[in-house]
Design a protein around this motif. Structure first.
Motif, PDB file in Angstrom:
ATOM      1  N   TRP A 105       0.854  -1.179   0.000  1.00 27.96           N
ATOM      2  CA  TRP A 105       0.000   0.000   0.000  1.00 27.96           C
ATOM      3  C   TRP A 105       0.889   1.228   0.000  1.00 27.96           C
ATOM      4  O   TRP A 105       1.900   1.245   0.679  1.00 27.96           O
ATOM      5  CB  TRP A 105      -0.829   0.068   1.287  1.00 27.96           C
ATOM      6  CG  TRP A 105      -1.902  -0.944   1.384  1.00 27.96           C
ATOM      7  CD1 TRP A 105      -1.779  -2.216   1.820  1.00 27.96           C
ATOM      8  CD2 TRP A 105      -3.277  -0.754   1.070  1.00 27.96           C
ATOM      9  NE1 TRP A 105      -2.981  -2.852   1.793  1.00 27.96           N
ATOM     10  CE2 TRP A 105      -3.932  -1.965   1.337  1.00 27.96           C
ATOM     11  CE3 TRP A 105      -4.022   0.323   0.579  1.00 27.96           C
ATOM     12  CZ2 TRP A 105      -5.293  -2.141   1.144  1.00 27.96           C
ATOM     13  CZ3 TRP A 105      -5.368   0.145   0.376  1.00 27.96           C
ATOM     14  CH2 TRP A 105      -6.004  -1.071   0.660  1.00 27.96           C
ATOM     15  N   ILE A 144      -3.263  10.603   7.255  1.00 26.13           N
ATOM     16  CA  ILE A 144      -3.324   9.997   5.921  1.00 26.13           C
ATOM     17  C   ILE A 144      -4.470  10.650   5.150  1.00 26.13           C
ATOM     18  O   ILE A 144      -5.589  10.734   5.652  1.00 26.13           O
ATOM     19  CB  ILE A 144      -3.580   8.480   6.033  1.00 26.13           C
ATOM     20  CG1 ILE A 144      -2.430   7.817   6.794  1.00 26.13           C
ATOM     21  CG2 ILE A 144      -3.749   7.842   4.664  1.00 26.13           C
ATOM     22  CD1 ILE A 144      -2.719   6.408   7.226  1.00 26.13           C
ATOM     23  N   PHE A 145      -4.180  11.163   3.953  1.00 30.64           N
ATOM     24  CA  PHE A 145      -5.298  11.691   3.164  1.00 30.64           C
ATOM     25  C   PHE A 145      -5.446  10.985   1.824  1.00 30.64           C
ATOM     26  O   PHE A 145      -6.348  11.274   1.067  1.00 30.64           O
ATOM     27  CB  PHE A 145      -5.231  13.215   2.995  1.00 30.64           C
ATOM     28  CG  PHE A 145      -4.077  13.720   2.187  1.00 30.64           C
ATOM     29  CD1 PHE A 145      -2.908  14.100   2.818  1.00 30.64           C
ATOM     30  CD2 PHE A 145      -4.158  13.833   0.811  1.00 30.64           C
ATOM     31  CE1 PHE A 145      -1.847  14.588   2.082  1.00 30.64           C
ATOM     32  CE2 PHE A 145      -3.110  14.317   0.073  1.00 30.64           C
ATOM     33  CZ  PHE A 145      -1.924  14.696   0.711  1.00 30.64           C
ATOM     34  N   HIS A 146      -4.578  10.023   1.574  1.00 33.09           N
ATOM     35  CA  HIS A 146      -4.771   9.242   0.349  1.00 33.09           C
ATOM     36  C   HIS A 146      -4.046   7.915   0.499  1.00 33.09           C
ATOM     37  O   HIS A 146      -2.962   7.865   1.079  1.00 33.09           O
ATOM     38  CB  HIS A 146      -4.213  10.006  -0.859  1.00 33.09           C
ATOM     39  CG  HIS A 146      -4.404   9.284  -2.147  1.00 33.09           C
ATOM     40  ND1 HIS A 146      -5.645   9.033  -2.663  1.00 33.09           N
ATOM     41  CD2 HIS A 146      -3.516   8.727  -3.008  1.00 33.09           C
ATOM     42  CE1 HIS A 146      -5.512   8.358  -3.801  1.00 33.09           C
ATOM     43  NE2 HIS A 146      -4.229   8.174  -4.023  1.00 33.09           N
ATOM     44  N   GLN A 147      -4.667   6.853   0.041  1.00 31.99           N
ATOM     45  CA  GLN A 147      -3.967   5.570   0.042  1.00 31.99           C
ATOM     46  C   GLN A 147      -4.385   4.764  -1.174  1.00 31.99           C
ATOM     47  O   GLN A 147      -5.522   4.828  -1.610  1.00 31.99           O
ATOM     48  CB  GLN A 147      -4.219   4.795   1.334  1.00 31.99           C
ATOM     49  CG  GLN A 147      -5.659   4.585   1.700  1.00 31.99           C
ATOM     50  CD  GLN A 147      -5.769   3.933   3.082  1.00 31.99           C
ATOM     51  OE1 GLN A 147      -4.940   3.179   3.496  1.00 31.99           O
ATOM     52  NE2 GLN A 147      -6.815   4.271   3.785  1.00 31.99           N
TER      53      GLN A 147
END
Lengths: 104, 583
Positions: free
Chosen positions: B194, B204-207
């Motif tokens: 990931w 976290i703002f995107h994964q």
């Protein structure tokens, strides 16, 4: 006449200038609008990114909770536990062969 | 004029100043432009990488290990989410104080935690299988230097049920015993990566996941029925405890498909905490451990005799309980004089068996035993299978030939013995025993199926039918296996009582293996069951020790499977024939 031409020339130059300025201002406005729009989009993108992450985390938490509950159901419905609960709480027992009546 | 010149000069001065400022700005813009070019174009790659290191992070996570189901899709083994907590000791300022604060959240002593946090290492494990609650509590304490790594642990919700069959896996998720080990390649999940993007505050703002669709382990569907497994385990435990035996095992098999419905062991262990149990309880002894089956082998001696054309009515002189052959004396438990071949099996006469074996010769006996699969692996999908011991007949002495006929000087595993007996129930056709029915993807699509597999015909249909009759007579009221017969069902079976060999290679006088193997009902057989009790102290005869456990397993399993009692079935059939149905 000469001063009249000079006046006409000046007014046409000033008219031209004001059109150029108008176009420049319009372009500037579009540029600034686009700049703000892009910034707003970026901010929205990040905000939605946070929301998606949070929703995904919540989904993971709920999935984890569901899985743990499923494990608990499996544990509680295991033959050993069922036998224990049936015997201890409800006084049930496996019927003896002579107690079984098969209805044809 | 002066005013005009003054005005012009002022304009010129202003223009010069504008020009100068313009030039300065131009120079500055050029400098900024060059810098921007240098940063954006020349150093783009290295700076992008540096920035990415700050806000992007690659996380490796292992796919979930596959679930193991019983034949009715009840979960026998599942994977639960856990968090492994690690620490970077060099980033922790006051290990002693932090250990004091955190020990209460974790299942670890303050002293042990302090020692770990004070270690001169870049990384140490604090807790490998912490619960999400523990991890949340630790996160809330906001102490830096700790790392939380998500993962899975194996959970065996039925605790000891079928423990030796299922086996267990280690903390790193790899199978160590049983099916967990044998099918590790299928069960194990693959690595998945990931990439997460974090902001300056570490949120976290995107994964995004690198696509790898088959990163989850595959599921196993067994032929084991958890209810029959439980019934077998309970019956076995009772038999071992009542007879003060050392251990026991029981196997339940469907003769016409080879499907194993239960493999029970006692004592057993809980795979959730396998480290707390002795190692000798871990292995699947029904597959790995050979034993001398004793008189249960008379079934196969009888098969060899029947295949050689001997009549079941032939009369054998049983020498009144004592017979000398090959320089040794063979004894019977009860002295008999003249017995028919059928009675030799019914009363389990060793002398009778030895004399029948003499009549048919060693080659015929050896070939028949090999045909039933003795001395070779059955090929069941479990680790560590033994092939047992059956020496070639050319190496047999006279006494070996005699003793092998009644189950001494030969060893077999429980799975070999039940497979061989199942062949008798299956009209002479031997089925390969199997324990895994199918391998499935997480979404339910089937990867592989293991259907019934025939190993060929070992005896004729006629021989199988006569053997059934012989085994049926052994469970009659006068037979040695009368205690194996459940209420209203018919059983074909054979008892076995074998002395155990000690480390010096001689037979112990007071250590026995008690065996009962058979199948039920006699017609339209539903299941074959083997019960082996090791070193019983109260009684030692298979008919007294193992047969009652056999009866209990068959009786309760038939109740569970809704197999109607034979007496009632006959009554029903008679009622139907005479038009009294519904009366």
């Amino acid at each position: 006449m000469g001063s009249g031409n000079q006046k006409n020339g000046k007014s046409s130059i000033s008219g031209l200038n004001s059109r150029v300025i108008g176009i420049c201002l319009a372009l500037l406005f579009i540029f600034i609008f686009e700049f703000f729009l892009r910034t707003w989009c970026g901010v929205q993108c990040i905000r939605i990114g946070y929301e998606i992450t949070e929703a995904m985390e919540q989904r993971e938490r709920l999935r984890e909770q569901k899985e743990n509950l499923e494990i608990e159901i499996t544990r509680l419905t295991s033959p050993k536990i069922l036998n224990q609960i049936a015997g201890e709480q409800y006084g049930l027992a496996t019927p003896k062969p002579e107690q079984i009546v098969v209805i044809p | 004029m002066n005013w005009t010149e003054t005005g012009k000069n002022r304009i010129k001065g202003r223009n010069r100043r504008i020009l100068v400022i313009g030039c300065i700005f131009t120079v500055l813009y050029i400098v900024v432009g060059f810098k921007a070019f240098y940063v954006q174009i020349v150093q783009e790659a290295s700076l992008s990488e540096k920035a990415a290191r700050e806000y992007k992070k690659a996380i490796n996570c292992k796919g979930r290990r596959g679930t193991i189901y019983d034949v009715n899709m009840k979960e026998l083994v599942v994977s639960a989410r856990i968090i492994s907590i690690g620490a970077h000791p060099k980033r922790i300022d006051h290990p002693a104080r932090i250990a004091g604060e955190l020990a209460e959240y974790l299942n670890i002593s303050q002293r042990s935690l302090r020692r770990r946090l004070s270690r001169d290492a870049d990384f140490v494990w604090v807790e490998r299988d912490a619960s999400p609650l523990q991890a949340d509590a630790l996160r809330a304490s906001d102490i830096r230097g700790f790392e939380f790594i998500p993962g899975f642990c194996r959970v065996y919700p039925n605790q000891t049920l079928a423990a030796q069959v299922l086996g267990f896996s280690g903390v790193d998720g790899s199978g160590l015993e049983g099916l967990e080990y044998y099918y590790d390649d299928y069960l194990r999940g693959n690595q998945r990566q990931w990439t997460i993007v974090k902001d300056a505050l570490g949120r976290i703002f995107h994964q995004e996941a690198k696509s790898q669709p088959d990163y989850e382990g595959k599921d196993l569907v067994l032929t084991i029925d958890s209810t029959i497994q439980f019934i077998a385990e309970m019956a076995l435990e009772t038999a071992v405890k009542e007879n003060r035996a050392k251990s026991g095992m029981a196997v339940v098999m469907v003769p016409h498909t080879g499907a194993i419905q239960a493999i029970a062991h006692y004592p057993t262990f809980d795979p959730n905490s396998f480290g707390s149990y002795p190692k000798n309880t871990w292995r699947n002894r029904a597959i790995t451990d050979p034993f001398e089956p004793g008189s249960a082998m008379k079934i196969f001696m009888a098969a060899a005799a029947l295949e050689s054309g001997l009549s079941p009515q032939i009369v054998i002189d049983c020498e009144n309980g004592s017979y000398c052959t090959g320089g040794r004396v063979i004894h019977d438990t009860h002295p008999y004089e003249l017995l028919t071949f059928k009675e030799v099996v019914k009363f389990s006469s060793n002398i009778g068996a030895a004399k029948i074996a003499e009549k048919i010769g060693p080659k015929r006996l050896y070939d028949t035993l090999r045909g039933f699969g003795f001395g070779e692996k059955t090929g069941i999908d479990c680790p560590g299978e033994t092939s047992g011991l059956l020496r070639h007949y050319q190496g047999w002495r006279t006494i070996d030939h005699a003793t092998i006929s009644f189950g001494q000087g030969i060893s077999a595993s429980a799975i070999q013995l039940i497979s061989a007996v199942s062949a008798v129930a299956n009209q002479g056709i031997m089925m390969k025993p199997r324990i895994v029915k199918a391998i499935k993807e997480e979404n339910g699509s089937v990867v592989k199926t293991h259907g019934p597999e025939s190993r060929g015909r070992v005896i004729s249909v006629n021989t199988a039918n006569i053997l059934k009759e012989l085994m049926f007579s052994a469970t009659s009221e006068e037979g040695t296996g009368s205690l194996a017969v459940p209420h209203d069902y018919t059983v074909c079976g054979k008892t076995g009582t074998a002395q155990k060999i000690n480390s010096r290679g001689t037979y112990e006088d007071c250590e026995y293996t008690a065996v009962f193997v058979g199948f039920s009902p006699k017609e339209n057989t539903e299941m074959a069951v083997l019960v082996v009790i090791d070193e019983p102290k109260k009684h030692h005869y298979g008919g007294l020790v193992a047969a009652p456990a056999f009866r209990k397993i068959v009786q309760e399993s038939f109740d569970y499977l809704d197999i109607a009692p034979q007496r009632n079935r006959r009554q029903y059939e008679v009622a139907v024939k005479s038009g009294k149905k519904g009366a």
